[in-house]
Scaffold this motif. Structure first.
Motif, PDB file in Angstrom:
ATOM      1  N   ALA A  43       0.751  -1.350  -0.092  1.00  0.00           N
ATOM      2  CA  ALA A  43       0.067  -0.025  -0.128  1.00  0.00           C
ATOM      3  C   ALA A  43       0.932   1.217  -0.207  1.00  0.00           C
ATOM      4  CB  ALA A  43      -0.872  -0.051   1.173  1.00  0.00           C
ATOM      5  N   GLY A  61       0.517   5.308   0.968  1.00  0.00           N
ATOM      6  CA  GLY A  61      -0.308   6.197   1.387  1.00  0.00           C
ATOM      7  C   GLY A  61      -0.055   7.351   0.347  1.00  0.00           C
ATOM      8  N   ARG A  62       0.976   8.266   0.794  1.00  0.00           N
ATOM      9  CA  ARG A  62       0.989   9.044  -0.150  1.00  0.00           C
ATOM     10  C   ARG A  62       2.568   9.120  -0.466  1.00  0.00           C
ATOM     11  NH1 ARG A  62      -3.511   9.497  -0.245  1.00  0.00           N
ATOM     12  NH2 ARG A  62      -4.762  11.214  -0.454  1.00  0.00           N
ATOM     13  N   GLY A  63       3.392   8.198   0.024  1.00  0.00           N
ATOM     14  CA  GLY A  63       4.765   7.945  -0.282  1.00  0.00           C
ATOM     15  C   GLY A  63       5.453   8.906   0.575  1.00  0.00           C
ATOM     16  N   HIS A  64       5.270   9.186   1.716  1.00  0.00           N
ATOM     17  CA  HIS A  64       5.814  10.003   2.788  1.00  0.00           C
ATOM     18  C   HIS A  64       7.050   9.345   3.357  1.00  0.00           C
ATOM     19  CE1 HIS A  64       2.830  13.395   2.074  1.00  0.00           C
ATOM     20  NE2 HIS A  64       3.998  13.848   1.880  1.00  0.00           N
ATOM     21  N   SER A  65       7.405   8.113   3.338  1.00  0.00           N
ATOM     22  CA  SER A  65       8.273   7.345   3.947  1.00  0.00           C
ATOM     23  C   SER A  65       9.579   7.933   3.474  1.00  0.00           C
ATOM     24  CB  SER A  65       8.234   6.070   3.353  1.00  0.00           C
ATOM     25  OG  SER A  65       6.884   5.177   3.735  1.00  0.00           O
ATOM     26  N   GLN A 102       9.868   2.369   2.202  1.00  0.00           N
ATOM     27  CA  GLN A 102       9.202   1.370   2.894  1.00  0.00           C
ATOM     28  C   GLN A 102       7.850   1.090   2.097  1.00  0.00           C
ATOM     29  OE1 GLN A 102      10.626   4.107   4.259  1.00  0.00           O
ATOM     30  NE2 GLN A 102      11.220   3.485   6.388  1.00  0.00           N
ATOM     31  N   ASP A 158       2.717  15.977  13.384  1.00  0.00           N
ATOM     32  CA  ASP A 158       2.984  17.352  13.333  1.00  0.00           C
ATOM     33  C   ASP A 158       2.581  17.655  11.980  1.00  0.00           C
ATOM     34  OD1 ASP A 158       3.778  18.112  15.675  1.00  0.00           O
ATOM     35  OD2 ASP A 158       5.838  17.697  15.275  1.00  0.00           O
ATOM     36  N   TYR A 159       2.799  16.927  10.964  1.00  0.00           N
ATOM     37  CA  TYR A 159       2.230  17.295   9.641  1.00  0.00           C
ATOM     38  C   TYR A 159       1.069  16.183   9.507  1.00  0.00           C
ATOM     39  CZ  TYR A 159       3.151  17.209   4.462  1.00  0.00           C
ATOM     40  OH  TYR A 159       3.003  17.332   3.200  1.00  0.00           O
ATOM     41  N   THR A 180      -1.229   9.757   5.422  1.00  0.00           N
ATOM     42  CA  THR A 180      -2.509   9.252   5.370  1.00  0.00           C
ATOM     43  C   THR A 180      -2.809   8.346   6.747  1.00  0.00           C
ATOM     44  OG1 THR A 180      -1.761   6.962   4.726  1.00  0.00           O
ATOM     45  CG2 THR A 180      -2.432   8.620   3.032  1.00  0.00           C
ATOM     46  N   SER A 236       0.432   2.680  10.602  1.00  0.00           N
ATOM     47  CA  SER A 236       1.438   1.491  10.245  1.00  0.00           C
ATOM     48  C   SER A 236       2.692   1.702  11.292  1.00  0.00           C
ATOM     49  CB  SER A 236       1.663   1.216   8.683  1.00  0.00           C
ATOM     50  OG  SER A 236       0.423   0.975   8.141  1.00  0.00           O
ATOM     51  N   ILE A 245       2.952  10.401  15.892  1.00  0.00           N
ATOM     52  CA  ILE A 245       3.474  10.870  17.236  1.00  0.00           C
ATOM     53  C   ILE A 245       3.570  12.501  16.839  1.00  0.00           C
ATOM     54  CG2 ILE A 245       4.589   8.850  18.409  1.00  0.00           C
ATOM     55  CD1 ILE A 245       7.157  10.178  17.498  1.00  0.00           C
ATOM     56  N   ILE A 257      -4.907  -1.396   5.798  1.00  0.00           N
ATOM     57  CA  ILE A 257      -6.063  -0.721   6.423  1.00  0.00           C
ATOM     58  C   ILE A 257      -7.011  -0.138   5.482  1.00  0.00           C
ATOM     59  CG2 ILE A 257      -6.515   0.960   8.136  1.00  0.00           C
ATOM     60  CD1 ILE A 257      -3.590   0.463   9.415  1.00  0.00           C
ATOM     61  N   TYR A 308      12.690   4.997  15.170  1.00  0.00           N
ATOM     62  CA  TYR A 308      11.193   5.408  14.796  1.00  0.00           C
ATOM     63  C   TYR A 308      11.343   5.389  13.099  1.00  0.00           C
ATOM     64  CZ  TYR A 308       6.508   7.327  14.375  1.00  0.00           C
ATOM     65  OH  TYR A 308       5.371   7.572  13.819  1.00  0.00           O
ATOM     66  N   SER A 342       4.328  -5.147   2.033  1.00  0.00           N
ATOM     67  CA  SER A 342       5.208  -4.096   2.226  1.00  0.00           C
ATOM     68  C   SER A 342       6.706  -4.787   2.225  1.00  0.00           C
ATOM     69  CB  SER A 342       4.870  -3.341   3.491  1.00  0.00           C
ATOM     70  OG  SER A 342       3.720  -2.648   3.626  1.00  0.00           O
ATOM     71  N   GLN A 382      10.080  -2.628   3.235  1.00  0.00           N
ATOM     72  CA  GLN A 382      10.477  -2.424   4.763  1.00  0.00           C
ATOM     73  C   GLN A 382      11.842  -3.373   4.802  1.00  0.00           C
ATOM     74  OE1 GLN A 382       9.430  -0.290   7.094  1.00  0.00           O
ATOM     75  NE2 GLN A 382       7.211   0.144   6.666  1.00  0.00           N
TER      76      GLN A 382
HETATM   77  P1  FAD Z   1       3.527   5.748   2.935  1.00  0.00           P
HETATM   78  O1  FAD Z   1       4.786   6.320   3.166  1.00  0.00           O
HETATM   79  O2  FAD Z   1       2.988   5.344   1.780  1.00  0.00           O
HETATM   80  O3  FAD Z   1       3.457   4.153   3.781  1.00  0.00           O
HETATM   81  C1  FAD Z   1       4.204   4.073   4.949  1.00  0.00           C
HETATM   82  C2  FAD Z   1       4.317   2.488   5.250  1.00  0.00           C
HETATM   83  O4  FAD Z   1       2.658   2.090   5.669  1.00  0.00           O
HETATM   84  C3  FAD Z   1       4.585   1.755   4.021  1.00  0.00           C
HETATM   85  O5  FAD Z   1       5.268   0.436   4.571  1.00  0.00           O
HETATM   86  C4  FAD Z   1       3.214   1.256   3.446  1.00  0.00           C
HETATM   87  O6  FAD Z   1       3.333   0.148   2.745  1.00  0.00           O
HETATM   88  C5  FAD Z   1       2.311   1.150   4.685  1.00  0.00           C
HETATM   89  N1  FAD Z   1       1.026   1.659   4.317  1.00  0.00           N
HETATM   90  C6  FAD Z   1       0.526   2.638   3.762  1.00  0.00           C
HETATM   91  N2  FAD Z   1      -0.964   2.763   3.695  1.00  0.00           N
HETATM   92  C7  FAD Z   1      -1.215   1.556   4.265  1.00  0.00           C
HETATM   93  C8  FAD Z   1      -2.426   1.126   4.820  1.00  0.00           C
HETATM   94  N3  FAD Z   1      -3.507   1.644   4.427  1.00  0.00           N
HETATM   95  N4  FAD Z   1      -2.442  -0.051   5.456  1.00  0.00           N
HETATM   96  C9  FAD Z   1      -1.290  -0.795   5.932  1.00  0.00           C
HETATM   97  N5  FAD Z   1      -0.159  -0.249   5.471  1.00  0.00           N
HETATM   98  C10 FAD Z   1       0.010   0.703   4.741  1.00  0.00           C
HETATM   99  N6  FAD Z   1       5.359  10.839  11.647  1.00  0.00           N
HETATM  100  C11 FAD Z   1       4.880  10.920  12.946  1.00  0.00           C
HETATM  101  O7  FAD Z   1       4.780   9.866  13.540  1.00  0.00           O
HETATM  102  N7  FAD Z   1       4.836  12.225  13.376  1.00  0.00           N
HETATM  103  C12 FAD Z   1       5.234  13.308  12.549  1.00  0.00           C
HETATM  104  O8  FAD Z   1       4.997  14.327  13.252  1.00  0.00           O
HETATM  105  C13 FAD Z   1       5.673  13.085  11.256  1.00  0.00           C
HETATM  106  N8  FAD Z   1       5.806  14.271  10.584  1.00  0.00           N
HETATM  107  C14 FAD Z   1       5.997  14.100   9.218  1.00  0.00           C
HETATM  108  C15 FAD Z   1       6.518  15.072   8.503  1.00  0.00           C
HETATM  109  C16 FAD Z   1       6.642  14.993   7.112  1.00  0.00           C
HETATM  110  C17 FAD Z   1       6.985  16.150   6.298  1.00  0.00           C
HETATM  111  C18 FAD Z   1       6.715  13.817   6.690  1.00  0.00           C
HETATM  112  C19 FAD Z   1       7.138  13.605   5.182  1.00  0.00           C
HETATM  113  C20 FAD Z   1       6.595  12.667   7.303  1.00  0.00           C
HETATM  114  C21 FAD Z   1       6.401  12.750   8.526  1.00  0.00           C
HETATM  115  N9  FAD Z   1       6.111  11.616   9.591  1.00  0.00           N
HETATM  116  C22 FAD Z   1       5.474  11.833  10.861  1.00  0.00           C
HETATM  117  C23 FAD Z   1       6.175  10.356   8.996  1.00  0.00           C
HETATM  118  C24 FAD Z   1       4.935   9.526   8.592  1.00  0.00           C
HETATM  119  O9  FAD Z   1       4.389   8.980   9.567  1.00  0.00           O
HETATM  120  C25 FAD Z   1       5.412   8.609   7.636  1.00  0.00           C
HETATM  121  O10 FAD Z   1       6.018   9.077   6.655  1.00  0.00           O
HETATM  122  C26 FAD Z   1       4.273   7.595   7.334  1.00  0.00           C
HETATM  123  O11 FAD Z   1       4.845   6.709   6.413  1.00  0.00           O
HETATM  124  C27 FAD Z   1       3.067   8.198   6.519  1.00  0.00           C
HETATM  125  O12 FAD Z   1       3.141   8.483   5.242  1.00  0.00           O
HETATM  126  P2  FAD Z   1       2.199   8.082   4.284  1.00  0.00           P
HETATM  127  O13 FAD Z   1       0.694   8.157   4.756  1.00  0.00           O
HETATM  128  O14 FAD Z   1       2.660   8.662   2.877  1.00  0.00           O
HETATM  129  O15 FAD Z   1       2.507   6.491   3.956  1.00  0.00           O
END
Ligand code: FAD
Length: 544
Positions: A95, A97-101, A105, A167-168, A172, A178, A182, A233, A497, A534, A537
């Protein structure tokens, strides 16, 4: 409508079949395309986008999927996972989400990346179903693909709000759940994973399961903080509370880490003169040369005169200051008035040991406060500084060693290259209460009490750097490695983390430790026995 676009050039992983080739991923999804309402794309534009992430520091070629899947419904995702898990040659599925990994990952090398956002792209009716508030039940049902900022606005329309945030907010629901999710509210409310009532999950075998603490509790606990390993999820039920309207946003400067951390701990404690005054408590390391790239997350409001005083204070403190960042919410449906807040703030400003004369208080709306990092994002985007590599390092540390860490890292490793080395991004440091976490969930956090004054509190340190200039990335990665070596040398146990390790052995030994690793593996065998989910990871491969 099923649209299937086959590429003429296949990704490298698929381009050179061995003598008796197993069915390729492309062949397998070709069949699936007819059976689901989802859409596959195998063209370079789609697969290239799905091979990169916010970190921009993993090899896109190695992370490249064979296809990207755009599901219309959770049932489409279930069909994809069933197809892979029942195949003689199961293919990876992740999955996105928005690729904010930051370390690949959400990648599915040689497999299929699910573009989760497409779940929410139906008509208006469908979209609102994926963000459904129950005002009397005080919860919101949010699709796993939804952004927290949209969850916020949907809840606010009913005078309600979730309590635990990142904080951001443009992350998703499924992505942060996942990991842990925090920020400065976690000391009081726990991470986002402990603020979930119920989940819809599609396991690695394609089974759609509703789970909660009470029902299918093992899957619920596995998925929360589970790094995407046990299921996808598709819905989370998040509890809501009455929403405040405004926030007093406080920044206090400190000349040393000892005074900062002592005050942070007083603010997050269960009792004492200042306990409970703040709704949000974080902190950061401030250097006098960090510029926009260092301060984009949270810039204190300061006039030129203030800036000159701060620079002078920083000079006296050897180039490193600390900022305690806090907020007190009030108004709206919350039961506090501005007068109550100011009374509490007066007490707090008298009691805390910040550098006198260096308190900055701003009044902003609740939304403005929660979504402040987005304002910083827009500034960075405008300056062309958002799409750059982000070699971030996030750590959890025991309370008893935070000052040793500060001395060795904030005043040592990170400063060693002088201004050129340090001007690279925000560095956060703040404590959380262990009792707000749940050890049955997959997320790993420091053990309590090692007899050395730890017990209830642990710290997070987030070194959130941007590699802007040539050579930055290599230098920052080297510094990250040096931070780890410093901790090992000094005997400071630290847990990553948003962790990233190259091998399963490292995950087992360095991240999980024996007991937790056994549970993680058992759950993997149960919910994703073909190790489909995933793979980016880099924890499991097939066969398990
Ligand atoms: P993705 O990066 O796309 O996915 C993250 C992981 O989860 C991958 O392994 C993916 O396969 C899996 N995944 C995605 N969607 C699902 C789903 N629906 N079900 C099961 N698995 C899934 N984190 C904090 O805790 N606190 C913060 O304050 C914080 N600030 C941030 C600020 C910025 C600018 C950025 C870029 C990231 C920040 N993060 C923070 C980190 C953030 O929690 C992670 O980047 C997290 O991966 C969410 O990004 P995403 O929703 O794009 O998920």
């Amino acid at each position: 409508v099923v649209v299937f676009q086959a590429t003429t050039t296949l990704p490298p992983a698929l381009a050179s079949p061995a003598t008796a080739p197993p069915p390729s991923v492309i062949d397998q999804i070709r069949e699936l395309a007819d059976a689901t309402a989802g859409r596959f794309r195998t063209d370079d534009a789609a697969t290239a986008l799905a091979s990169t992430d916010f970190g921009r520091n993993v090899s896109a070629a190695a992370a490249r999927p064979a296809a990207v899947f755009y599901p219309s419904t959770p049932a489409d995702i279930a069909a994809l996972l069933r197809a892979s898990s029942s195949s003689a040659s199961p293919f990876p599925v992740s999955a996105r989400g928005r690729g904010h990994s930051t370390r690949g990952q959400a990648a599915a090398p040689g497999g299929v990346v699910i573009d989760m956002a497409s779940l929410g792209r139906g008509g208006d009716g469908e979209r609102s179903e994926r963000l459904a508030v129950s005002a009397c039940g005080r919860y919101i049902d949010a699709g796993g693909e939804q952004l927290w900022v949209d969850v916020l606005h949907a809840a606010l329309a009913h005078g309600l709000t979730p309590s635990s945030w990142t904080d951001y907010l443009h992350l998703t629901v499924g992505g942060t759940l996942s990991n842990a999710g925090i920020s400065g509210q976690a000391f009081r409310h726990g991470p986002q994973i402990t603020n979930v009532l119920e989940l819809d999950v599609i396991t690695g075998t394609g089974e759609m399961v509703m789970c909660s603490k009470e029902e299918n509790g093992d899957l619920f606990e596995a998925v929360l903080g589970g790094l995407g390993q046990f299921g996808i999820i598709t819905r989370a039920r998040i509890p809501l509370a009455p929403a405040p309207a405004r926030a007093r946003w406080v920044r206090l400067l400190y000349a040393g880490a000892a005074a900062l951390t002592a005050d942070q701990e007083r603010l997050i404690a269960g009792s004492g003169a200042v306990a409970g005054i703040m709704d949000y408590v974080e902190g950061s390391v401030v250097t006098d040369f960090q510029g926009l790239i260092g301060s984009w997350r949270s810039q204190p409001p300061s006039s030129d005169a203030d800036a000159a005083r701060v620079a002078e204070l920083a000079k006296e403190a050897g180039g490193v200051l600390y900022c305690l960042e806090g907020a007190v919410y009030y108004g709206g449906a919350a039961d506090t008035s501005a007068a109550d807040v100011d009374k509490g703030l007066d007490v707090m400003l008298r009691e805390l040991r910040y550098a006198r004369g260096f308190a900055f208080v701003q009044d902003v709306s609740y939304v403005e406060f929660l979504d402040r990092v987005h304002a910083g994002e827009l500034k960075l985007r405008a300056a062309g500084l958002w799409h750059v590599p982000h070699p971030w390092l996030n750590l959890f540390l025991p309370r008893s060693r935070i000052l040793d860490f500060a001395a060795g890292v904030f005043h040592g490793v990170l400063l060693r290259d002088g201004a050129a080395g340090a001007a690279t991004g925000p560095v956060l440091v703040y404590p959380m209460n262990r009792r707000r976490w749940d050890a049955a969930m997959s997320a790993v956090f420091p053990d309590g009490g090692d007899g050395d004054g730890d017990g209830e509190v642990f710290y997070t340190v987030a070194i959130l750097r941007s590699a802007v200039a040539a050579g930055d990335l290599g230098r920052m990665e080297a510094q990250n490695a040096e931070v780890t070596r410093f901790c090992e040398g000094a005997g400071i146990p630290c847990t990553q983390y948003l962790a990233s390790y190259a091998t399963q052995e490292e995950w087992a030994a360095r991240h999980f430790g024996p007991g937790r690793w056994d549970t993680f593996v058992q759950r993997k065998r149960k919910y994703d026995p073909k190790a489909i989910l995933s793979r980016g990871q880099r924890i499991f491969s097939y066969p398990l």
